[in-house]
Write a protein that holds these residues in place. Sequence first.
Motif, short mmCIF file in Angstrom:
data_model
loop_
_atom_site.label_atom_id
_atom_site.label_comp_id
_atom_site.label_asym_id
_atom_site.label_seq_id
_atom_site.Cartn_x
_atom_site.Cartn_y
_atom_site.Cartn_z
N TYR A 1 -96.43 -69.56 147.90
CA TYR A 1 -96.08 -69.37 146.49
C TYR A 1 -97.27 -69.56 145.56
CZ TYR A 1 -91.31 -69.48 148.24
OH TYR A 1 -90.14 -69.20 148.93
N THR B 1 -75.21 -76.22 143.37
CA THR B 1 -74.04 -75.34 143.25
C THR B 1 -72.78 -75.94 143.85
OG1 THR B 1 -74.40 -74.21 145.37
CG2 THR B 1 -75.59 -73.35 143.44
N HIS C 1 -74.33 -78.03 148.69
CA HIS C 1 -75.57 -77.72 147.96
C HIS C 1 -75.69 -78.69 146.78
CE1 HIS C 1 -78.58 -75.61 145.56
NE2 HIS C 1 -78.86 -74.87 146.64
N LYS D 1 -86.67 -79.57 147.69
CA LYS D 1 -87.85 -79.08 146.99
C LYS D 1 -87.96 -79.64 145.58
CE LYS D 1 -88.86 -74.67 147.70
NZ LYS D 1 -88.67 -73.19 147.88
N ILE E 1 -73.48 -75.59 152.68
CA ILE E 1 -74.64 -75.06 153.39
C ILE E 1 -74.53 -75.46 154.86
CG2 ILE E 1 -77.16 -75.04 153.56
CD1 ILE E 1 -76.10 -73.79 150.99
N TYR F 1 -83.07 -71.59 155.91
CA TYR F 1 -82.52 -71.40 154.56
C TYR F 1 -83.57 -71.83 153.55
CZ TYR F 1 -79.68 -71.96 150.38
OH TYR F 1 -79.18 -71.86 149.11
N GLU F 2 -83.64 -71.09 152.44
CA GLU F 2 -84.56 -71.50 151.38
C GLU F 2 -84.08 -70.96 150.04
OE1 GLU F 2 -88.64 -70.25 151.79
OE2 GLU F 2 -89.35 -71.86 150.46
N ASP F 3 -84.15 -71.83 149.04
CA ASP F 3 -83.96 -71.41 147.65
C ASP F 3 -84.86 -72.30 146.80
OD1 ASP F 3 -82.62 -73.83 147.31
OD2 ASP F 3 -80.63 -72.93 147.23
N ASN F 4 -84.64 -72.34 145.50
CA ASN F 4 -85.50 -73.13 144.61
C ASN F 4 -85.33 -74.63 144.80
OD1 ASN F 4 -86.61 -70.83 143.43
ND2 ASN F 4 -85.07 -70.76 141.80
N HIS F 5 -84.26 -75.04 145.48
CA HIS F 5 -83.95 -76.46 145.60
C HIS F 5 -84.11 -77.00 147.01
CE1 HIS F 5 -82.10 -75.82 141.65
NE2 HIS F 5 -81.48 -74.77 142.19
N TYR G 1 -76.30 -69.80 157.13
CA TYR G 1 -77.62 -69.25 156.89
C TYR G 1 -78.42 -69.35 158.18
CZ TYR G 1 -76.05 -69.85 152.13
OH TYR G 1 -75.32 -69.79 150.98
#
Length: 249
Positions: free
Chosen positions: A56, A217, A214, A82, A221, A18-22, A2
């Motif tokens: 957000y 998942t 991760h 996060k 990463i 890199y960014e997601d909900n976690h 990423y």
Amino acid sequence: MYTGKSVTTGQPQMSILYEDNHLLGIEKPVNVPTQEDASGDPDLLNLLKSDIKERYQKPGNVYLGLVHRLDRPVGGAMIFAKTSKAASRLSEAVRSRNFDKTYVAVVRGTPPQSQGRLIHHLLKDERTNTVSIVPKGTQGSKEAILNYSVLGTSALDDKLTLVQVELLTGRPHQIRVQMNAIGCPLYGDQKYGSAHNKPGQQIALWSLYVGFPHPVTGDRINLISLPPREHPWNCWEEDLFEKALPIHN
């Protein structure tokens, strides 16, 4: 891998890797403290919390977990959690050494071997914020282990050497102290290499790569951040830094 280059709002600006909900992976700017310190200067953790809240439109407090640290003058790849669940699992990955950290550094002189493993016991003096090498068994000391490899000497200055460093433990000032112990202080390090560096020089230590599973998942990463194309980093071609990435080896 990423390597997105979205940019956060606010000052100083920084790239999101890199960014997601976690998770939130960023490229830390140099000379920004990772968390609040006695200086009172804006710190990375609170800057990122403010950025998340703004981007957000989150009400109330924003959670952001600090998983690992970089010294204030050091830049490069960092990961934050996060959620508390992600923070707990990443902390366990650090403890179980399933959290890989690779750095590049420019040092004065040349290490005695082209590659090697350094093992020392380090003791931090909280009053002076300095770390020293002490005999094994010294009260309060912690074992520090790193692997290093010489990537090349500078064609412009043969007294400068580029090294790749893989941290197997994460101790305060570890790379700076251990490389100095073998006669190779980091370029620009005023704390452990003041006899060799001039005031105002920026320390040449960069977090090149952070890799981990991760926390939700299990996917691998890989965060990558190349140092800026300025002295002394520009003494070497950029592809040499890319070859130093562990995922390319």
